[in-house]
Design an enzyme around this catalytic site. Sequence first.
Site, PDB file in Angstrom:
ATOM      1  CD  GLU A  64      27.522  57.285  43.314  1.00 11.50           C
ATOM      2  OE1 GLU A  64      27.855  58.263  43.965  1.00 11.50           O
ATOM      3  OE2 GLU A  64      27.239  56.198  43.833  1.00 11.50           O
ATOM      4  CG  ASP A 115      21.119  56.689  44.763  1.00 15.61           C
ATOM      5  OD1 ASP A 115      22.151  56.018  44.563  1.00 15.61           O
ATOM      6  OD2 ASP A 115      20.506  56.680  45.846  1.00 15.61           O
ATOM      7  CG  ASP A 156      17.251  56.569  48.069  1.00 19.70           C
ATOM      8  OD1 ASP A 156      18.018  55.623  47.864  1.00 19.70           O
ATOM      9  OD2 ASP A 156      16.514  56.653  49.069  1.00 19.70           O
TER      10      ASP A 156
END
Length: 166
Positions: free
Chosen positions: A68, A7, A141
């Site tokens: 991501e 992340d 996170d």
Amino acid sequence: MRILGIDPGTARMGYGIVEDAGAGRERAVEYGCLETPPDMRPELRLQALYRGLADLMARHRPDALAVEELFFGRNVTTAIHVGQARGVVLLAAADSGVPVREFTPMQVKMAVTGYGRANKAQVQRMVQALLGLPEIPKPDDAADALAVALAGLHSERLTARLGGLS
């Protein structure tokens, strides 16, 4: 199969390492955050993140890295910083010879909860359940990174199964 999920962020970069535990189960190997102080010069923050990622990859030897795709919201400054952090992630993976798999937020939610519009709490509870953790991983996170890692692991499993069908 071992996947490192990330992340990205420059102040705090969440990471989560999951592996296939057999019989369709997953196991959390390690998770946490790489953090940099706010008063550190930007280039040194990125360097510290790079070194932390390189160390994680050297110690855990993941088969792939999952991250991501960049989501551009209203805060342009945040998007720029996240983009810089993603660049560090991609470079560290390339330098370590680790292939990168990218997922949209919707794909991560779908992989973890079965619903692409799940909220953060739903995703976190499913991460906890899928990995058999006693509590929801903290900070957020790290939980997000574990979700991305699970999406990567599920994708790798599916790819392996489909590869056997051709």
